[in-house]
Design a protein around this motif. Structure first.
Motif, PDB file in Angstrom:
ATOM      1  N   ARG A   1      -0.622  -7.217  -8.513  1.00 24.05           N
ATOM      2  CA  ARG A   1      -1.489  -7.409  -9.179  1.00 24.05           C
ATOM      3  C   ARG A   1      -2.312  -7.376  -6.926  1.00 24.05           C
ATOM      4  O   ARG A   1      -1.563  -7.610  -6.254  1.00 24.05           O
ATOM      5  N   LEU A   2      -3.320  -6.941  -7.133  1.00 26.24           N
ATOM      6  CA  LEU A   2      -4.320  -7.227  -5.308  1.00 26.24           C
ATOM      7  C   LEU A   2      -4.092  -8.254  -5.235  1.00 26.24           C
ATOM      8  O   LEU A   2      -4.236  -9.141  -5.843  1.00 26.24           O
ATOM      9  N   PRO A   3      -3.715  -8.449  -4.050  1.00 22.38           N
ATOM     10  CA  PRO A   3      -4.301  -9.481  -3.613  1.00 22.38           C
ATOM     11  C   PRO A   3      -5.268 -10.399  -2.782  1.00 22.38           C
ATOM     12  O   PRO A   3      -6.244  -9.491  -2.377  1.00 22.38           O
TER      13      PRO A   3
ATOM     14  N   GLN B   1      -0.142   1.620   1.863  1.00 17.26           N
ATOM     15  CA  GLN B   1      -1.448   2.595   2.141  1.00 17.26           C
ATOM     16  C   GLN B   1      -2.399   2.602   1.215  1.00 17.26           C
ATOM     17  O   GLN B   1      -3.709   2.107   2.198  1.00 17.26           O
ATOM     18  N   TYR B   2      -2.125   2.016  -0.232  1.00 19.13           N
ATOM     19  CA  TYR B   2      -3.727   1.431  -0.378  1.00 19.13           C
ATOM     20  C   TYR B   2      -3.998   0.246   0.457  1.00 19.13           C
ATOM     21  O   TYR B   2      -5.594   0.468   0.399  1.00 19.13           O
ATOM     22  N   LEU B   3      -3.495  -0.499   0.577  1.00 22.59           N
ATOM     23  CA  LEU B   3      -4.059  -1.856   1.003  1.00 22.59           C
ATOM     24  C   LEU B   3      -4.836  -1.677   2.994  1.00 22.59           C
ATOM     25  O   LEU B   3      -5.828  -2.534   3.194  1.00 22.59           O
ATOM     26  N   ALA B   4      -3.992  -1.061   3.432  1.00 21.62           N
ATOM     27  CA  ALA B   4      -4.293   0.087   4.834  1.00 21.62           C
ATOM     28  C   ALA B   4      -6.213   0.609   4.353  1.00 21.62           C
ATOM     29  O   ALA B   4      -6.871   0.044   5.202  1.00 21.62           O
TER      30      ALA B   4
ATOM     31  N   LYS C   1       0.325   0.394  -6.662  1.00 17.58           N
ATOM     32  CA  LYS C   1       0.932  -1.175  -6.840  1.00 17.58           C
ATOM     33  C   LYS C   1       2.345  -1.405  -6.056  1.00 17.58           C
ATOM     34  O   LYS C   1       2.549  -2.233  -6.719  1.00 17.58           O
ATOM     35  N   GLU C   2       2.666   0.175  -6.600  1.00 15.74           N
ATOM     36  CA  GLU C   2       4.347  -0.536  -5.848  1.00 15.74           C
ATOM     37  C   GLU C   2       4.000  -0.079  -4.653  1.00 15.74           C
ATOM     38  O   GLU C   2       3.545   1.271  -4.115  1.00 15.74           O
ATOM     39  N   GLU C   3       5.606  -0.193  -3.744  1.00 13.73           N
ATOM     40  CA  GLU C   3       5.773   0.658  -2.277  1.00 13.73           C
ATOM     41  C   GLU C   3       6.341   1.756  -2.987  1.00 13.73           C
ATOM     42  O   GLU C   3       6.820   2.221  -3.653  1.00 13.73           O
ATOM     43  N   PRO C   4       6.145   2.912  -1.796  1.00 15.53           N
ATOM     44  CA  PRO C   4       5.732   3.324  -0.309  1.00 15.53           C
ATOM     45  C   PRO C   4       4.214   2.719  -0.579  1.00 15.53           C
ATOM     46  O   PRO C   4       3.043   2.885  -0.057  1.00 15.53           O
TER      47      PRO C   4
END
Length: 92
Positions: free
Chosen positions: A57-59, A31-34, A24-27
């Protein structure tokens, strides 16, 4: 994450993701969204459980309903739509 496989050929049917603070936080978020985008490009169901109060939250295409915790169910045969389940902590 947990992968659900179809027997006997062991083809991937579904992925269950339990989000962590790193998702939920960078970085780690990028990676998770990819990874998430790679899953939804295949005919695989995706279930994401967000049981964390903090972090982004997830987009989604539409705004999330009010809630503290979320379950998102993206069925391969119903994309781009997904079901969103939200629940709120009861205040004492």
């Amino acid at each position: 994450h947990i992968e659900i496989l179809h027997r006997p050929d062991r083809t991937l049917v579904a992925v269950l993701e339990l989000l962590s603070p790193a998702n939920k936080e960078e970085p780690g978020r990028s990676q998770y969204l990819a990874k998430r985008n790679a899953v939804v490009r295949h005919p695989v169901h995706l279930v994401e459980l967000d049981l964390l109060l903090k972090g982004q939250r997830l987009p989604l295409a539409e705004e999330l309903p009010p809630g503290d915790y979320y379950a998102l169910v993206s069925r391969a045969d119903q994309r781009p739509d997904c079901q969103v389940y939200a629940w709120t902590l009861q205040q004492a």
